[in-house]
Design a protein around this motif. Structure first.
Motif, PDB file in Angstrom:
ATOM      1  N   PRO A  10      71.911  67.633 -55.275  1.00  0.00           N
ATOM      2  CA  PRO A  10      71.338  68.442 -56.360  1.00  0.00           C
ATOM      3  C   PRO A  10      70.680  69.722 -55.846  1.00  0.00           C
ATOM      4  N   ASN A  11      70.464  69.802 -54.535  1.00  0.00           N
ATOM      5  CA  ASN A  11      69.786  70.939 -53.920  1.00  0.00           C
ATOM      6  C   ASN A  11      70.790  72.047 -53.630  1.00  0.00           C
ATOM      7  N   PRO A  12      70.669  73.220 -54.250  1.00  0.00           N
ATOM      8  CA  PRO A  12      71.650  74.288 -54.043  1.00  0.00           C
ATOM      9  C   PRO A  12      71.685  74.847 -52.626  1.00  0.00           C
ATOM     10  N   SER A  13      70.631  74.644 -51.846  1.00  0.00           N
ATOM     11  CA  SER A  13      70.657  75.121 -50.457  1.00  0.00           C
ATOM     12  C   SER A  13      71.345  74.130 -49.521  1.00  0.00           C
ATOM     13  N   ASP A  14      71.727  72.962 -50.058  1.00  0.00           N
ATOM     14  CA  ASP A  14      72.514  71.987 -49.293  1.00  0.00           C
ATOM     15  C   ASP A  14      73.964  72.100 -49.761  1.00  0.00           C
ATOM     16  N   GLN A  15      74.749  72.856 -49.029  1.00  0.00           N
ATOM     17  CA  GLN A  15      76.110  73.174 -49.456  1.00  0.00           C
ATOM     18  C   GLN A  15      77.155  72.189 -48.940  1.00  0.00           C
ATOM     19  N   GLY A  16      76.704  71.075 -48.391  1.00  0.00           N
ATOM     20  CA  GLY A  16      77.625  70.020 -47.988  1.00  0.00           C
ATOM     21  C   GLY A  16      78.631  70.493 -46.958  1.00  0.00           C
ATOM     22  N   GLY A  17      79.901  70.114 -47.159  1.00  0.00           N
ATOM     23  CA  GLY A  17      80.940  70.446 -46.193  1.00  0.00           C
ATOM     24  C   GLY A  17      81.159  71.934 -46.020  1.00  0.00           C
ATOM     25  N   ALA A  18      80.852  72.730 -47.056  1.00  0.00           N
ATOM     26  CA  ALA A  18      81.019  74.178 -46.948  1.00  0.00           C
ATOM     27  C   ALA A  18      80.151  74.757 -45.839  1.00  0.00           C
ATOM     28  N   ALA A  19      79.057  74.068 -45.500  1.00  0.00           N
ATOM     29  CA  ALA A  19      78.167  74.544 -44.444  1.00  0.00           C
ATOM     30  C   ALA A  19      78.877  74.608 -43.099  1.00  0.00           C
ATOM     31  N   TYR A  20      79.837  73.693 -42.880  1.00  0.00           N
ATOM     32  CA  TYR A  20      80.553  73.687 -41.613  1.00  0.00           C
ATOM     33  C   TYR A  20      81.524  74.865 -41.499  1.00  0.00           C
ATOM     34  N   LEU A  21      81.929  75.409 -42.639  1.00  0.00           N
ATOM     35  CA  LEU A  21      82.842  76.544 -42.618  1.00  0.00           C
ATOM     36  C   LEU A  21      82.110  77.874 -42.577  1.00  0.00           C
ATOM     37  N   PHE A  22      80.984  77.989 -43.283  1.00  0.00           N
ATOM     38  CA  PHE A  22      80.322  79.272 -43.439  1.00  0.00           C
ATOM     39  C   PHE A  22      78.919  79.335 -42.829  1.00  0.00           C
ATOM     40  N   GLY A  23      78.349  78.193 -42.439  1.00  0.00           N
ATOM     41  CA  GLY A  23      77.006  78.167 -41.846  1.00  0.00           C
ATOM     42  C   GLY A  23      77.035  77.426 -40.522  1.00  0.00           C
ATOM     43  N   ASN A  24      76.002  76.661 -40.256  1.00  0.00           N
ATOM     44  CA  ASN A  24      75.936  75.814 -39.061  1.00  0.00           C
ATOM     45  C   ASN A  24      76.426  76.526 -37.798  1.00  0.00           C
ATOM     46  N   HIS A  25      77.519  76.080 -37.207  1.00  0.00           N
ATOM     47  CA  HIS A  25      78.009  76.630 -35.945  1.00  0.00           C
ATOM     48  C   HIS A  25      78.450  78.086 -36.101  1.00  0.00           C
ATOM     49  N   PHE A  26      78.966  78.443 -37.267  1.00  0.00           N
ATOM     50  CA  PHE A  26      79.386  79.820 -37.503  1.00  0.00           C
ATOM     51  C   PHE A  26      78.172  80.746 -37.490  1.00  0.00           C
ATOM     52  N   GLU A  27      77.133  80.325 -38.165  1.00  0.00           N
ATOM     53  CA  GLU A  27      75.896  81.107 -38.179  1.00  0.00           C
ATOM     54  C   GLU A  27      75.294  81.202 -36.783  1.00  0.00           C
ATOM     55  N   ASP A  28      75.339  80.093 -36.051  1.00  0.00           N
ATOM     56  CA  ASP A  28      74.827  80.092 -34.674  1.00  0.00           C
ATOM     57  C   ASP A  28      75.603  81.062 -33.795  1.00  0.00           C
ATOM     58  N   ALA A  29      76.898  81.211 -34.053  1.00  0.00           N
ATOM     59  CA  ALA A  29      77.715  82.139 -33.266  1.00  0.00           C
ATOM     60  C   ALA A  29      77.233  83.574 -33.460  1.00  0.00           C
ATOM     61  N   TRP A  30      76.856  83.930 -34.684  1.00  0.00           N
ATOM     62  CA  TRP A  30      76.292  85.258 -34.934  1.00  0.00           C
ATOM     63  C   TRP A  30      74.962  85.420 -34.191  1.00  0.00           C
TER      64      TRP A  30
END
Length: 347
Positions: free
Chosen positions: A204-224
């Motif tokens: 229910p939390n909009p800042s928890d994007q589930g699996g999409a986080a692995y594509l657009f956040g998480n490691h991708f964000e860390d790479a930036w």
């Protein structure tokens, strides 16, 4: 996303079965694929819709009409590549059904954003859109404003952001979806149907994007962030970029449909899509890391290239591959996408 599209085919066919067949006075049945991109998925889906509708006509003891397919996407879409994937058109429907490999519809490209009108009033029988509506019309303005509480400093995606940032993304998604529905409500035939699929989430939390986080956040964000820490990228360069994607919950989606009011919901659910990674050997970290990079690059590489330039963009994806390889086991076990699936009919 090809496997995901095929796994949802039975739901699409169910939506088509609930659609009233057009009158015998209508010689053409019109299908529009919105956000078609330029791959095999859209060709497969439109072909499957035509085949299923031909079966419905035959079951009703009626002769099938001719079919017109509109492939719609932004003007920057590679329509030339898409049309090269299409089988040749048949000289007749009978020839198509007999040959199997021929195309059973006439094809037309429609360049433009689906967040607005694309077709004449009451001109389409079937609207289909898969894996597109989670793309926003723009990054919310407040997210890019340093004076706003929604400024997404240090991040490039909504996952893990502040409540203000997450709500800005949610509002943008719901505003865009309302415009989409309002536009389609004027274009769809009275007895038509609309089948929609987009990335979704179970939280229910909009800042928890589930699996999409692995594509657009998480490691991708860390790479930036790696490039910022290495002095290869200015922090302002990172902070002036955000991925315009929002994975809604069922409630996010339902709120808009009900408030906009043009469509009745026949089916609205979360569909478990599984992993987007295409790997032959899940135990090979290098292959998993490369698969994640290929997936990320295919869905947002153009945006990254435009913002950073080819050289720096390549560096980002190199860092992503390195991080994904070192977290391969976690990615294989935890990267799973969910989709909002909706069958809608005009009220």
């Amino acid at each position: 996303m090809g496997r995901h599209a095929r796994s949802m085919l039975h739901i699409l066919e169910e939506a088509l079965d609930k659609m009233t067949l057009p009158s015998e006075e209508e010689p053409v049945l019109t299908i529009a694929d919105l956000g078609c991109s330029c791959g095999d998925n859209t060709v497969f889906t439109v072909g499957a819709i035509v085949k299923h509708m031909v079966g419905r006509y035959e079951g009703a003891g009626r002769e099938a009409p001719e079919f017109q397919a509109f492939f719609a996407d932004l003007p920057s879409n590679d329509f030339n590549t898409l049309f090269q994937l299409l089988p040749p058109p048949p000289s007749s429907l009978e020839q198509c059904l007999a040959a199997g490999g021929s195309r059973s519809y006439f094809a037309t490209a429609v360049p433009g954003s689906f967040y607005g009108r694309l077709f004449p009033a009451r001109s389409a029988h079937v609207f289909h859109s898969a894996f597109s509506l989670h793309w926003l019309s723009q990054v919310p303005e407040s997210v890019m404003d340093k004076r706003s509480t929604a400024w997404n400093e240090g991040r490039i995606f909504v996952h893990g952001s502040s409540e203000s940032t997450a709500m800005a993304y949610k509002r943008q998604f719901q505003q865009d979806l309302a415009v989409f529905l309002r536009s389609r409500s004027r274009e769809i035939k009275v007895a038509g149907c609309m089948f929609l699929v987009c990335l979704g989430r179970t939280s229910p939390n909009p800042s928890d994007q589930g699996g999409a986080a692995y594509l657009f956040g998480n490691h991708f964000e860390d790479a930036w962030n790696d490039l910022v820490e290495e002095g290869l990228m200015d922090a302002n360069k990172r902070d002036s970029f955000n991925i315009p994607v929002y994975a809604p919950s069922l409630e996010d989606f339902r709120e808009v449909v009900e408030a906009e009011g043009s469509f009745a919901v026949k089916r609205l659910e979360i569909f478990r899509g599984g992993t987007p990674l295409v790997v032959g050997h899940p135990g090979d970290p290098v292959e998993v890391g490369r698969a994640l990079v290929n997936t990320c690059r295919s869905v947002c590489g153009v945006l990254v290239d435009a913002h950073l330039g080819e050289s720096l963009s390549n560096e980002v994806f190199k860092r992503l591959e390195r991080r994904a390889t070192s977290h391969a086991k976690q990615l294989v076990e935890q990267l799973e996408l969910f989709h909002v699936v909706a069958s809608l009919y005009l009220r």
